[in-house]
Design an enzyme around this catalytic site. Structure first.
Site, PDB file in Angstrom:
ATOM      1  CB  CYS A  47      -3.755  -2.493 -10.433  1.00 26.32           C
ATOM      2  SG  CYS A  47      -3.477  -2.148 -12.165  1.00 26.32           S
ATOM      3  CB  THR A  49      -1.811   1.209 -12.179  1.00 25.76           C
ATOM      4  OG1 THR A  49      -2.027   0.812 -13.531  1.00 25.76           O
ATOM      5  CG2 THR A  49      -1.818   2.720 -12.102  1.00 25.76           C
ATOM      6  CG  HIS A  52       3.905   1.422 -12.637  1.00 26.13           C
ATOM      7  ND1 HIS A  52       5.181   1.150 -13.045  1.00 26.13           N
ATOM      8  CD2 HIS A  52       3.092   0.681 -13.437  1.00 26.13           C
ATOM      9  CE1 HIS A  52       5.153   0.278 -14.044  1.00 26.13           C
ATOM     10  NE2 HIS A  52       3.894  -0.021 -14.295  1.00 26.13           N
ATOM     11  CG  HIS A  72      -7.410   1.322 -10.212  1.00 27.77           C
ATOM     12  ND1 HIS A  72      -6.094   1.435  -9.877  1.00 27.77           N
ATOM     13  CD2 HIS A  72      -7.461   0.390 -11.187  1.00 27.77           C
ATOM     14  CE1 HIS A  72      -5.372   0.612 -10.612  1.00 27.77           C
ATOM     15  NE2 HIS A  72      -6.177  -0.047 -11.416  1.00 27.77           N
ATOM     16  CD  GLU A  73      -7.051  -3.783 -10.578  1.00 28.30           C
ATOM     17  OE1 GLU A  73      -6.857  -4.771  -9.850  1.00 28.30           O
ATOM     18  OE2 GLU A  73      -6.357  -3.523 -11.577  1.00 28.30           O
ATOM     19  CB  CYS A 102     -15.445  13.844 -21.264  1.00 27.13           C
ATOM     20  SG  CYS A 102     -15.491  13.621 -23.064  1.00 27.13           S
ATOM     21  CB  CYS A 116     -12.929   9.127 -23.291  1.00 27.89           C
ATOM     22  SG  CYS A 116     -13.136  10.791 -22.622  1.00 27.89           S
ATOM     23  CB  ILE A 184      -3.819  -8.656 -16.930  1.00 31.45           C
ATOM     24  CG1 ILE A 184      -4.170  -7.637 -15.828  1.00 31.45           C
ATOM     25  CG2 ILE A 184      -4.833  -8.538 -18.071  1.00 31.45           C
ATOM     26  CD1 ILE A 184      -4.239  -6.206 -16.282  1.00 31.45           C
ATOM     27  NE  ARG A 209       3.184 -13.019 -11.487  1.00 36.00           N
ATOM     28  CZ  ARG A 209       3.404 -11.708 -11.442  1.00 36.00           C
ATOM     29  NH1 ARG A 209       4.180 -11.141 -12.347  1.00 36.00           N
ATOM     30  NH2 ARG A 209       2.846 -10.976 -10.504  1.00 36.00           N
ATOM     31  CG  LEU A 273       1.126  -0.156 -21.492  1.00 32.65           C
ATOM     32  CD1 LEU A 273       0.823   0.872 -20.408  1.00 32.65           C
ATOM     33  CD2 LEU A 273       0.542   0.278 -22.831  1.00 32.65           C
TER      34      LEU A 273
HETATM   35 ZN   LIG Z   1      -5.751  -1.713 -12.605  1.00 29.38          ZN
HETATM   36 ZN   LIG Z   2     -14.844  11.568 -23.996  1.00 31.43          ZN
END
Ligand SMILES: [Zn+2]
Ligand SMILES: [Zn+2]
Length: 353
Positions: A47, A49, A52, A72-73, A102, A116, A184, A209, A273
């Site tokens: 990703c 992320t 980074h 994480h993916e 949470c 959240c 993405i 791309r 972002l």
């Molecule tokens: Zn990701």
């Molecule tokens: Zn929450």
């Protein structure tokens, strides 16, 4: 290694406050909480992320506490259950919603867990999936169809971002602009095609791309380096502008242009972002044009996941084009440099190799 999943595993950690990642071995997580599961990772995708984290930029310096396992993916198989887990079974093929929410704040309670206020992220705040095994809360598992290709399943989390961006507004028979064709954004092009947009216009500076965007369903491709974007978008939309814009670039000028060419009554979904403040004439470009602006945070939990599942199970996307590289995890540095070059779609790594 025994059947109890003891011993060590290969993994990729961020352990130094500098550019780079470290390939190493660690004990397989053995300390499952009652509500956690252990997953054998089949594929993990790379990703922005992670990039980074690899390059250790200003965001990473502020956000991360080292050391931790990145990634994480992913998709993988549930191999061990905490004592209270009933929502998934051993052998389930799962992907993870990477936001650990949470369940108790105002937003979680009203079914808006994607915003959240206590969100933690797998592979950022907890040990992640660039590893042979990862432990996560059972509630973060999304159970996939057993027939689905596990390689494709590993990119469902970022795909969920693309789906969330484009599913917020009705795009069937609409003119849609995709701004920014990183992995993405490219998925966004393909999702817009699956959702039967009338015309898909993709905007991107990287030729590799841009060409991929065409293969994934873009009817028109525009490189802002060579063309006047606003003029061309108007030409392609009968002088009125597009109905829906998916913003994936985070680029200040691209965003400001998008507000300019958006059709009156149009919709803008923002995922990218920006690192700079955006200057737009709010009165004339939003208020008097009656534009709707939507901020996309992660995926709706789990509405977006069911929308993604429908696309996957009905074979509506071109995953073989979206995923341009599959590499052994030991080549993570190479994967990161490739990512940085921009000459790739989605890169997936195989843990243990
Ligand atoms: Zn990701
Ligand atoms: Zn929450």
């Amino acid at each position: 290694m025994t059947n109890n999943f003891e011993g060590t595993m290969k993994c990729v950690v961020k352990d130094k406050a500098e550019k780079g990642l470290t390939t190493t071995t660690k004990p397989i997580p053995s300390d499952l909480l009652n509500d956690e599961v252990l997953i054998k990772v089949n594929y993990a995708s790379v990703c922005g992320t992670d990039y980074h984290i690899y390059s250790y930029d200003d965001w990473a310096k502020k956000r991360l506490s080292l050391p931790f396992t990145a990634g994480h993916e992913f998709s993988g198989e549930v191999v061990k259950l905490g004592s209270d887990v009933t929502s998934v079974k051993l052998g389930d093929i799962v992907s993870a919603e990477t936001h650990i929410i949470c369940g108790e704040c105002e937003f979680c309670l009203r079914g808006e867990g994607h915003i959240c206020e206590n969100t933690k992220i797998i592979g950022v705040d907890t040990d992640g999936a660039f590893a042979e095994y990862v432990k996560i809360p059972a509630i973060n598992c999304f159970v996939n169809s057993k027939e689905a290709n596990p390689l494709y399943l590993s990119v469902q989390e970022p795909l969920g971002n693309a789906v969330h961006t484009l599913a917020e507004f009705d795009i069937e028979d609409k003119d849609v602009v995709i701004v920014g064709c990183g992995p993405i954004g490219l998925m966004g092009v393909n999702v817009a095609k699956a959702y039967k947009a009338r015309k898909i216009i993709a905007i991107e500076v990287n030729e590799y791309r841009l060409n991929l965007a065409k293969e994934l369903g873009a009817d028109v491709i525009i490189n802002p380096i060579n063309e006047d974007v606003i003029k061309r978008v108007y030409e392609e939309t009968n002088g009125r502008g597009p109905d829906v814009i998916g913003e994936f670039s985070g680029n200040k000028f691209a965003i400001e242009q998008a507000f300019t060419y958006c059709k009156p009554g149009g919709k803008i979904s923002l995922l990218g972002l920006p690192t700079k403040d955006i200057e737009i004439d709010l009165a004339n470009l939003i208020v008097f044009k009656g534009i709707t602006v939507y901020g996309v945070v992660g995926r709706k939990i789990y509405d977006t996941w069911y929308q993604v599942k429908e696309l996957v199970d009905n074979d509506l996307l071109d995953f073989d084009k979206i995923i341009t590289h599959v590499m052994p995890m030991s080549k993570i540095d190479e994967a990161m440099e490739l990512m940085g070059s921009g000459n790739c779609g989605k890169i997936v790594v195989i843990p243990g190799e």
